[in-house]
Design an enzyme around this catalytic site. Structure first.
Site, PDB file in Angstrom:
ATOM      1  N   HIS A 170      14.630  -1.759   7.502  1.00 37.10           N
ATOM      2  CA  HIS A 170      15.431  -1.895   6.278  1.00 37.10           C
ATOM      3  C   HIS A 170      14.480  -1.927   5.083  1.00 37.10           C
ATOM      4  O   HIS A 170      13.634  -2.827   4.972  1.00 37.10           O
ATOM      5  CB  HIS A 170      16.283  -3.162   6.318  1.00 37.10           C
ATOM      6  CG  HIS A 170      17.423  -3.042   7.268  1.00 37.10           C
ATOM      7  ND1 HIS A 170      17.896  -4.098   8.007  1.00 37.10           N
ATOM      8  CD2 HIS A 170      18.199  -1.963   7.594  1.00 37.10           C
ATOM      9  CE1 HIS A 170      18.915  -3.682   8.752  1.00 37.10           C
ATOM     10  NE2 HIS A 170      19.119  -2.390   8.528  1.00 37.10           N
ATOM     11  N   GLU A 173      13.506  -5.062   2.674  1.00 31.76           N
ATOM     12  CA  GLU A 173      13.055  -6.324   3.269  1.00 31.76           C
ATOM     13  C   GLU A 173      11.528  -6.320   3.337  1.00 31.76           C
ATOM     14  O   GLU A 173      10.921  -6.287   4.400  1.00 31.76           O
ATOM     15  CB  GLU A 173      13.729  -6.485   4.639  1.00 31.76           C
ATOM     16  CG  GLU A 173      15.250  -6.556   4.499  1.00 31.76           C
ATOM     17  CD  GLU A 173      16.039  -6.337   5.787  1.00 31.76           C
ATOM     18  OE1 GLU A 173      15.434  -6.301   6.873  1.00 31.76           O
ATOM     19  OE2 GLU A 173      17.275  -6.195   5.700  1.00 31.76           O
ATOM     20  N   ARG A 226      18.381  -0.067   1.134  1.00 25.13           N
ATOM     21  CA  ARG A 226      18.307  -0.545   2.526  1.00 25.13           C
ATOM     22  C   ARG A 226      18.118   0.593   3.547  1.00 25.13           C
ATOM     23  O   ARG A 226      17.409   0.452   4.528  1.00 25.13           O
ATOM     24  CB  ARG A 226      19.620  -1.284   2.834  1.00 25.13           C
ATOM     25  CG  ARG A 226      19.886  -1.609   4.306  1.00 25.13           C
ATOM     26  CD  ARG A 226      21.201  -2.366   4.404  1.00 25.13           C
ATOM     27  NE  ARG A 226      21.711  -2.502   5.751  1.00 25.13           N
ATOM     28  CZ  ARG A 226      21.554  -3.606   6.504  1.00 25.13           C
ATOM     29  NH1 ARG A 226      20.881  -4.625   6.052  1.00 25.13           N
ATOM     30  NH2 ARG A 226      22.087  -3.679   7.705  1.00 25.13           N
ATOM     31  N   HIS A 295      12.747  -8.446  10.095  1.00 27.49           N
ATOM     32  CA  HIS A 295      13.688  -8.219   8.993  1.00 27.49           C
ATOM     33  C   HIS A 295      13.612  -9.435   8.068  1.00 27.49           C
ATOM     34  O   HIS A 295      12.917 -10.406   8.327  1.00 27.49           O
ATOM     35  CB  HIS A 295      15.128  -8.144   9.518  1.00 27.49           C
ATOM     36  CG  HIS A 295      15.453  -6.934  10.312  1.00 27.49           C
ATOM     37  ND1 HIS A 295      16.354  -5.990   9.875  1.00 27.49           N
ATOM     38  CD2 HIS A 295      15.023  -6.491  11.519  1.00 27.49           C
ATOM     39  CE1 HIS A 295      16.464  -5.037  10.784  1.00 27.49           C
ATOM     40  NE2 HIS A 295      15.665  -5.306  11.798  1.00 27.49           N
ATOM     41  N   GLU A 372      14.517 -12.665  11.522  1.00 28.03           N
ATOM     42  CA  GLU A 372      14.961 -12.599  10.132  1.00 28.03           C
ATOM     43  C   GLU A 372      14.067 -13.605   9.409  1.00 28.03           C
ATOM     44  O   GLU A 372      14.262 -14.818   9.517  1.00 28.03           O
ATOM     45  CB  GLU A 372      16.433 -13.005   9.986  1.00 28.03           C
ATOM     46  CG  GLU A 372      17.419 -12.052  10.622  1.00 28.03           C
ATOM     47  CD  GLU A 372      17.653 -10.772   9.826  1.00 28.03           C
ATOM     48  OE1 GLU A 372      17.189 -10.687   8.668  1.00 28.03           O
ATOM     49  OE2 GLU A 372      18.305  -9.867  10.363  1.00 28.03           O
TER      50      GLU A 372
HETATM   51  O1  0X9 Z   1      22.167  -6.359  10.086  1.00 25.05           O
HETATM   52  C1  0X9 Z   1      21.045  -6.165  10.557  1.00 25.05           C
HETATM   53  O2  0X9 Z   1      20.658  -5.064  10.947  1.00 25.05           O
HETATM   54  C2  0X9 Z   1      20.068  -7.334  10.675  1.00 25.05           C
HETATM   55  N1  0X9 Z   1      20.247  -8.230   9.581  1.00 25.05           N
HETATM   56  S1  0X9 Z   1      19.742  -7.761   8.082  1.00 25.05           S
HETATM   57  O3  0X9 Z   1      20.184  -8.767   7.140  1.00 25.05           O
HETATM   58  N2  0X9 Z   1      18.169  -7.759   8.041  1.00 25.05           N
HETATM   59  O4  0X9 Z   1      20.236  -6.459   7.797  1.00 25.05           O
HETATM   60  C3  0X9 Z   1      20.335  -8.011  12.009  1.00 25.05           C
HETATM   61  C4  0X9 Z   1      19.916  -7.179  13.155  1.00 25.05           C
HETATM   62  C5  0X9 Z   1      20.193  -7.719  14.505  1.00 25.05           C
HETATM   63  N3  0X9 Z   1      21.222  -7.021  15.161  1.00 25.05           N
HETATM   64  C6  0X9 Z   1      21.046  -6.010  16.040  1.00 25.05           C
HETATM   65  N4  0X9 Z   1      19.888  -5.493  16.272  1.00 25.05           N
HETATM   66  N5  0X9 Z   1      22.098  -5.563  16.635  1.00 25.05           N
HETATM   67 ZN    ZN Z   2      17.215  -5.979   8.037  1.00 28.40          ZN
END
Ligand code: 0X9
Ligand code: ZN
Length: 411
Positions: A170, A173, A226, A295, A372
Site C-alpha cells: 500500500h 503506508e 494507496r 502495513h 499493521e
Molecule cells: O486492508 C488491508 O489490506 C490491510 N489493512 S490496511 O489498513 N493497511 O489497508 C489488512 C491486511 C490483512 N488482510 C489480508 N491480508 N487479508
Molecule cells: Zn496496508
C-alpha cells in the site's frame, strides 16, 4: 475512486498551479459509533465522493477515521450531531509537511531519520549487494510503469529456510518500507547476538517496495495514494494490490468498483505487480517458512485468513501464541501496544491479500503474519520520521522473540 478523484480535484484546484495534491486544513475525525443506527449512518460515508475513510467501518465502539475537506466541515459536523467523536487530526497537510525533512541521497548508509524515495532505497540495496558477499540482488517482478520490484536475498549459510519480508504493497503506508529497510540493515550490521543469530538462521528475501509505482506516486503527486497505477478509466487508476491475489479472490472486504480504494482488480492477478511477484514467490516456495507483510496503521499483528467464512490456518493456535510472544517483546522496548488475532476478528473481512494466497497455496508455510505498524491513528499514515527508528527497533524485537520461541518449540 471517484471520491479520491474529486478530493484530488478539489485539493489541486485549491492550489491553482502545482500538480501536487495538497490537504490544507483537511481534518481527520475519529468517530465511535454507539449503535447500529449510527453504524448504518456512517456507511453512507463509504460511498460518498467527498469523504475519505482511513480505516473501515466494522462494529459498535470501533473507531472510524474519516478525512474531511475544509469546505465540508460544517456539513459534516451537523451530520455528526449525536455521535461520539473527536477531531483527531486538525490539518493533514501540516503532518505531510512535517514528514519532509531535508532529503538526503545515500548509497552506503540509508538515512533512517527520513522517508527515502524509491531511487535512494534501490541504490542502497544495489550497494548492499556489492558490499556484502551474503547479499544478492533479486528481481521479484515488474510494475505497470515498468519499474523492477527489487529485493535482496541475504544468506549466511546454505540449507536455511526462507523468510520473506514484504513492504509497501500500500503506497501511502511509508513506515512499512522504512521498517523493512531498517530490519534489513540490522540483519546485516547489528552486533546484538540475538539479532546475529536470527539473521544467520534463515535466508531472508526482503522486498521493501512491492508497489513501486504507487510509492512514487504517493511521494510526487498524492501523499495519500494507496493502490497500484494502471489506468482503468480516465479518472480511476490502479487496484488494491492487497486484494488482487488468487486465493478466495474478491470473497469479502473488496469491491469490483474500479474507482474504490479496495478495488480487487478485474480478476485475480490482473495487476502485473501481484502476478509477477506471485510467480517469483512460487520459485522459492519449497523452502519458504515465513511470509511477513508490513502495513500501517493500528498496531495489529494479523493472522490469516482474511476472506469470508472464518477459515483459519492449521496451526492457528501456534500463530496466536507466537504472535503474543512478539507482542510482549514489542511492548517491552517503548510500551507500544499491539493487538494480535485473525484478520476478521481484529480488523475486518479482507480477501485477496498476499499472505492469504501464500498460505492458501503453500500449506507447508508455517508462519504468515501482517504487521499493521504504528501508530493508533494519532498521525495515521503520516507517521513522523522521528518514529522510524523506534518502530524498526521494536518490530525487530518482535521478530527476534517470535523466531526464538518458534525454534525453541520446534527443536
Ligand atoms: O486492508 C488491508 O489490506 C490491510 N489493512 S490496511 O489498513 N493497511 O489497508 C489488512 C491486511 C490483512 N488482510 C489480508 N491480508 N487479508
Ligand atoms: Zn496496508
Amino acid at each position: 475512486m471517484i471520491m479520491k478523484a474529486l478530493l484530488v480535484l478539489f485539493a489541486t484546484l485549491a492550489l491553482g498551479h502545482s500538480t501536487k495534491v495538497r490537504y490544507d486544513n483537511f481534518e481527520v475525525y475519529r468517530i465511535y459509533p454507539q449503535n447500529e443506527e449510527q453504524l448504518n449512518a456512517l456507511r453512507e460515508i463509504e460511498g460518498h465522493p467527498s469523504y475519505s475513510l482511513w480505516n473501515d467501518i466494522t462494529h459498535i465502539n470501533k473507531n472510524v477515521d474519516v478525512m474531511v475537506a475544509p469546505h465540508l466541515r460544517n456539513q459534516f459536523r451537523d451530520f455528526l450531531c449525536g455521535f461520539n467523536y473527536r477531531v483527531w487530526i486538525q490539518d493533514v497537510q501540516k503532518l505531510i509537511d512535517a514528514e519532509e525533512g531535508p532529503s538526503e541521497k545515500a548509497t552506503r548508509d540509508l538515512n533512517f531519520r527520513q522517508y527515502n524515495d524509491l531511487d535512494t532505497i534501490y541504490d542502497w540495496m544495489r550497494n548492499l549487494a556489492e558490499t556484502y558477499p551474503e547479499v544478492t540482488l533479486v528481481e521479484g517482478g515488474r510494475s505497470y510503469e515498468n519499474r523492477p520490484i527489487l529485493g535482496v536475498k541475504v544468506s549466511f549459510k546454505p540449507g536455511n529456510k526462507i523468510v520473506f519480508l514484504e513492504g509497501g504493497i500500500h503506497a501511502r503506508e511509508w513506515i512499512a518500507p522504512a521498517t523493512v529497510t531498517y530490519i534489513l540493515d540490522q540483519l546485516l550490521t547489528s552486533t546484538d547476538p540475538a539479532v546475529r543469530s536470527l539473521a544467520e538462521s534463515r535466508d531472508w528475501y526482503v522486498f521493501p517496495l512491492v508497489n513501486p509505482d504507487g510509492y512514487e506516486f504517493s511521494r510526487i503527486e498524492d501523499r495519500l495514494w494507496r493502490k497500484t497505477r494502471k489506468p482503468y478509466t480516465k479518472l480511476c487508476f490502479g487496484a488494491d494490490a492487497n486484494r488482487n491475489w488468487g486465493y478466495h479472490w474478491n470473497d469479502g472486504g473488496s469491491t469490483t468498483f474500479i474507482c474504490a480504494d479496495t478495488f480487487a482488480g478485474k480478476e485475480a492477478f490482473s495487476e502485473i505487480e501481484t502476478k509477477t511477484l506471485s510467480e517469483y514467490i512460487t520459485t522459492i516456495a519449497d523452502d519458504l517458512e515465513a511470509y511477513i507483510g508490513f502495513h500501517s496503521y493500528s498496531q495489529f499483528l494479523l493472522i490469516p485468513f482474511g476472506h469470508k467464512g472464518l477459515e483459519v490456518p492449521a496451526n492457528n493456535k501456534e500463530l496466536h501464541h507466537l504472535g503474543n510472544v512478539a507482542k510482549d517483546a514489542i511492548a517491552k522496548r517503548y510500551g507500544t501496544e499491539y493487538v494480535v488475532g485473525n484478520v476478521p476478528e481484529v480488523i475486518y473481512v479482507a480477501s485477496g491479500g498476499s499472505f492469504d494466497w501464500v498460505l492458501g497455496t503453500f500449506r507447508h508455510v508455517k508462519l504468515a503474519y501482517t504487521f499493521e505498524l504504528r501508530d493508533q491513528g494519532q498521525s495515521g499514515f503520516l507517521l513522523p520520521p522521528s518514529q522510524i527508528i523506534p518502530t524498526g527497533e521494536e518490530t525487530l524485537d518482535g521478530l527476534v522473540a517470535l523466531f526464538k520461541e518458534y525454534d525453541a518449540s520446534n527443536k
